[in-house]
Design a protein around this motif. Structure first.
Motif, PDB file in Angstrom:
ATOM      1  N   THR A  38       9.148  20.784  19.307  1.00 47.96           N
ATOM      2  CA  THR A  38       9.838  19.846  20.189  1.00 47.96           C
ATOM      3  C   THR A  38       9.052  18.545  20.158  1.00 47.96           C
ATOM      4  N   VAL A  39       9.695  17.442  19.776  1.00 49.44           N
ATOM      5  CA  VAL A  39       8.986  16.189  19.486  1.00 49.44           C
ATOM      6  C   VAL A  39       9.576  15.056  20.312  1.00 49.44           C
ATOM      7  N   LEU A  40       8.723  14.370  21.058  1.00 48.72           N
ATOM      8  CA  LEU A  40       9.107  13.158  21.780  1.00 48.72           C
ATOM      9  C   LEU A  40       8.557  11.950  21.035  1.00 48.72           C
ATOM     10  N   LYS A  41       9.442  11.036  20.672  1.00 48.36           N
ATOM     11  CA  LYS A  41       9.056   9.755  20.081  1.00 48.36           C
ATOM     12  C   LYS A  41       9.339   8.672  21.118  1.00 48.36           C
ATOM     13  N   ALA A  42       8.366   7.785  21.334  1.00 51.32           N
ATOM     14  CA  ALA A  42       8.560   6.751  22.348  1.00 51.32           C
ATOM     15  C   ALA A  42       7.862   5.465  21.931  1.00 51.32           C
ATOM     16  N   VAL A  43       8.389   4.358  22.467  1.00 51.88           N
ATOM     17  CA  VAL A  43       7.831   3.025  22.240  1.00 51.88           C
ATOM     18  C   VAL A  43       7.724   2.337  23.594  1.00 51.88           C
ATOM     19  N   ARG A  44       6.584   1.698  23.820  1.00 52.00           N
ATOM     20  CA  ARG A  44       6.392   0.895  25.031  1.00 52.00           C
ATOM     21  C   ARG A  44       5.574  -0.330  24.655  1.00 52.00           C
ATOM     22  N   GLY A  45       6.179  -1.519  24.788  1.00 55.97           N
ATOM     23  CA  GLY A  45       5.469  -2.730  24.410  1.00 55.97           C
ATOM     24  C   GLY A  45       5.049  -2.665  22.957  1.00 55.97           C
ATOM     25  N   ASN A  46       3.739  -2.806  22.700  1.00 55.43           N
ATOM     26  CA  ASN A  46       3.245  -2.758  21.327  1.00 55.43           C
ATOM     27  C   ASN A  46       2.558  -1.422  21.028  1.00 55.43           C
ATOM     28  N   GLU A  47       2.996  -0.364  21.683  1.00 54.26           N
ATOM     29  CA  GLU A  47       2.450   0.968  21.456  1.00 54.26           C
ATOM     30  C   GLU A  47       3.557   1.940  21.073  1.00 54.26           C
ATOM     31  N   SER A  48       3.206   2.915  20.236  1.00 57.69           N
ATOM     32  CA  SER A  48       4.142   3.997  19.938  1.00 57.69           C
ATOM     33  C   SER A  48       3.453   5.322  20.210  1.00 57.69           C
ATOM     34  N   LEU A  49       4.257   6.305  20.607  1.00 60.15           N
ATOM     35  CA  LEU A  49       3.727   7.606  21.012  1.00 60.15           C
ATOM     36  C   LEU A  49       4.517   8.707  20.344  1.00 60.15           C
ATOM     37  N   ASP A  50       3.786   9.663  19.783  1.00 58.51           N
ATOM     38  CA  ASP A  50       4.365  10.904  19.268  1.00 58.51           C
ATOM     39  C   ASP A  50       3.726  12.029  20.063  1.00 58.51           C
ATOM     40  N   LEU A  51       4.534  12.700  20.867  1.00 58.67           N
ATOM     41  CA  LEU A  51       4.064  13.775  21.736  1.00 58.67           C
ATOM     42  C   LEU A  51       4.871  15.017  21.398  1.00 58.67           C
ATOM     43  N   ARG A  52       4.210  16.090  20.973  1.00 62.55           N
ATOM     44  CA  ARG A  52       4.967  17.252  20.519  1.00 62.55           C
ATOM     45  C   ARG A  52       4.305  18.566  20.891  1.00 62.55           C
ATOM     46  N   VAL A  53       5.145  19.581  21.072  1.00 57.06           N
ATOM     47  CA  VAL A  53       4.690  20.953  21.228  1.00 57.06           C
ATOM     48  C   VAL A  53       5.108  21.720  19.981  1.00 57.06           C
ATOM     49  N   VAL A  54       4.147  22.398  19.363  1.00 56.17           N
ATOM     50  CA  VAL A  54       4.382  23.238  18.198  1.00 56.17           C
ATOM     51  C   VAL A  54       4.173  24.672  18.655  1.00 56.17           C
ATOM     52  N   ALA A  55       5.241  25.464  18.664  1.00 58.67           N
ATOM     53  CA  ALA A  55       5.200  26.795  19.261  1.00 58.67           C
ATOM     54  C   ALA A  55       5.411  27.882  18.215  1.00 58.67           C
ATOM     55  N   THR A  56       4.829  29.045  18.474  1.00 58.45           N
ATOM     56  CA  THR A  56       5.015  30.204  17.611  1.00 58.45           C
ATOM     57  C   THR A  56       6.459  30.686  17.706  1.00 58.45           C
ATOM     58  N   PRO A  57       7.120  30.903  16.573  1.00 54.25           N
ATOM     59  CA  PRO A  57       8.497  31.424  16.622  1.00 54.25           C
ATOM     60  C   PRO A  57       8.472  32.918  16.969  1.00 54.25           C
ATOM     61  N   PRO A  58       9.603  33.485  17.364  1.00 57.55           N
ATOM     62  CA  PRO A  58       9.649  34.910  17.738  1.00 57.55           C
ATOM     63  C   PRO A  58       9.644  35.818  16.517  1.00 57.55           C
ATOM     64  N   ILE A  59       8.494  35.877  15.830  1.00 58.54           N
ATOM     65  CA  ILE A  59       8.397  36.655  14.594  1.00 58.54           C
ATOM     66  C   ILE A  59       7.930  38.079  14.846  1.00 58.54           C
ATOM     67  N   ALA A  60       7.576  38.402  16.080  1.00 59.99           N
ATOM     68  CA  ALA A  60       7.141  39.761  16.410  1.00 59.99           C
ATOM     69  C   ALA A  60       7.528  40.058  17.849  1.00 59.99           C
ATOM     70  N   SER A  61       7.625  41.335  18.168  1.00 60.94           N
ATOM     71  CA  SER A  61       7.958  41.722  19.534  1.00 60.94           C
ATOM     72  C   SER A  61       6.873  41.229  20.476  1.00 60.94           C
ATOM     73  N   GLY A  62       7.296  40.798  21.646  1.00 58.03           N
ATOM     74  CA  GLY A  62       6.358  40.273  22.622  1.00 58.03           C
ATOM     75  C   GLY A  62       6.218  38.773  22.593  1.00 58.03           C
ATOM     76  N   ILE A  63       6.647  38.137  21.502  1.00 56.70           N
ATOM     77  CA  ILE A  63       6.604  36.682  21.443  1.00 56.70           C
ATOM     78  C   ILE A  63       7.915  36.141  22.006  1.00 56.70           C
ATOM     79  N   PRO A  64       7.866  35.355  23.056  1.00 54.51           N
ATOM     80  CA  PRO A  64       9.116  34.882  23.670  1.00 54.51           C
ATOM     81  C   PRO A  64       9.873  33.908  22.779  1.00 54.51           C
ATOM     82  N   VAL A  65      11.169  33.838  22.995  1.00 52.15           N
ATOM     83  CA  VAL A  65      11.995  32.873  22.274  1.00 52.15           C
ATOM     84  C   VAL A  65      11.688  31.473  22.806  1.00 52.15           C
ATOM     85  N   PRO A  66      11.293  30.532  21.957  1.00 52.08           N
ATOM     86  CA  PRO A  66      10.985  29.178  22.432  1.00 52.08           C
ATOM     87  C   PRO A  66      12.181  28.548  23.145  1.00 52.08           C
ATOM     88  N   ASP A  67      11.894  27.841  24.208  1.00 51.47           N
ATOM     89  CA  ASP A  67      12.921  27.181  25.017  1.00 51.47           C
ATOM     90  C   ASP A  67      12.821  25.674  24.797  1.00 51.47           C
TER      91      ASP A  67
END
Length: 356
Positions: free
Chosen positions: A145-174
């Motif tokens: 999940t990736v947020l791209k943002a611009v404010r004035g003369n700044e840019s921001l890349d803010l992201r969450v990189v999550a484990t996919p549900p490849i095994a039991s017990g790993i929740p489905v990413p929301d």
């Protein structure tokens, strides 16, 4: 078709490298912007922007796990900071890339991020991308999940990189909940615009039907299919400054084991003025073209089904004007089908017809 205003930026490459080391993704909502950003006093503007306290609100596991870099990594225009969360339910990472000050070209690039849904209430511009597992990418691809943002003369890349549900017990990413958390984190960090925060909904999980990624517009999946004599339809996977075409039999030697990709580097032609180890000069393609052919183990290590046949990787780097593109064909060469040399010729013939 020519590509305009695309850049495979050094910021993104450095960010991806950091995430690889760490890991070896919206329903409408409304909130009130914060008065200003807190500061951790780390000396790193990215870590001072998204402090451990703010990161912990995205995922409590991120508390106290900041990876502070006192200066920009070599070759990166951005300050980087990252947090990781590891548990029995998998490993997640929160990454921050802050470019300050950003050039006009860098600001324009952020605002032209492809396949990005606008978000209201953040900076002068903001949008969300959902990539990897969210878009149906197989092989254990992370849910991003990736947020791209611009404010004035700044840019921001803010992201969450999550484990996919490849095994039991790993929740489905929301993707919806994660986007809301990232948006709120940006607001608490002082990137709110003063208007109500409204976050777009994540797309349904699965392959996307359309894309506005200009790299994917360089060549259609059908053209790639014909060029290599494949019989299955390719899944098109747009990326940041790149596009991949994955065919339907990755574990079976032959043309349908093909993964074809394009990566575009604006202003990157000078890279080919340097010696390229093991590179072959290819005449008649762009202003200069160099081909590298290598093999690597197939099977799970290559994110493919088990196979005794190695993956043949052909990387054709082409300079045209001031720009460069890298065209890569990864395929299991069949003992009874097209040879490595014949496959190389097919790659070169396809790339000759691609204008960028």
């Amino acid at each position: 078709m020519r590509v305009h205003r695309i850049r495979a930026s050094r910021q993104r490459l450095a960010l991806c490298a950091a995430l690889v080391l760490l890991l070896g993704a919206c329903a409408p909502g409304s909130t009130t912007p914060s008065a200003g950003p807190p500061s951790s006093g780390s000396g790193n503007p990215a870590c001072d922007l998204i402090t451990p306290q703010i990161a912990a609100k995205v995922d409590p596991g991120f508390a106290g796990t900041g990876h502070n870099q006192a200066a920009k990594p070599p070759g990166s225009p951005a300050y980087l900071c990252s947090y990781t969360s590891k548990s029995a339910q998998g490993m997640n990472a929160l990454s921050v890339a802050l470019t300050s000050p950003a050039s006009a070209a860098q600001l324009a690039e952020a605002k032209q991020t492809p396949d990005c849904s606008p978000v209201a209430g953040i900076g002068d511009f903001g949008c969300f991308q959902w990539t990897g597992w969210f878009r149906g990418e197989a092989g254990g691809a992370s849910a991003n999940t990736v947020l791209k943002a611009v404010r004035g003369n700044e840019s921001l890349d803010l992201r969450v990189v999550a484990t996919p549900p490849i095994a039991s017990g790993i929740p489905v990413p929301d993707g919806n909940a994660t986007a809301r958390a990232l948006a709120q984190a940006a607001v608490e960090a002082g990137w709110g615009s003063g208007s109500a925060l409204s976050v777009p909904s994540a797309p349904p999980v699965g392959p996307q039907a359309t894309t506005d990624n200009p790299v994917c517009a360089l060549v259609s999946a059908e053209e790639v299919k014909r060029a290599f004599d494949a019989t299955t339809q390719a899944q098109v996977l747009p990326g940041e400054g790149n596009c991949r075409y994955t065919f339907g039999a990755l574990g079976t030697p032959g043309p349908d084991s093909l993964v074809f990709s394009i990566e575009f580097h604006q202003g990157g032609a000078s890279w080919l003025s340097r010696p390229v180890p093991d590179g072959q000069n290819i005449e008649g393609v762009g202003d200069r073209a160099i081909l590298i052919v290598r093999t690597e183990p197939g099977g799970p290590k290559a994110l493919r089904p088990p196979s005794d046949v190695p993956v043949t990787v052909m990387s054709l780097m082409v300079a045209r004007g001031q720009n460069m593109a890298i065209f890569v064909a990864e395929v299991l060469v069949s003992p009874t089908g097209a040879t490595t040399e014949q496959t190389k010729d097919k790659l070169i013939a396809l790339v000759k017809g691609i204008d960028f």
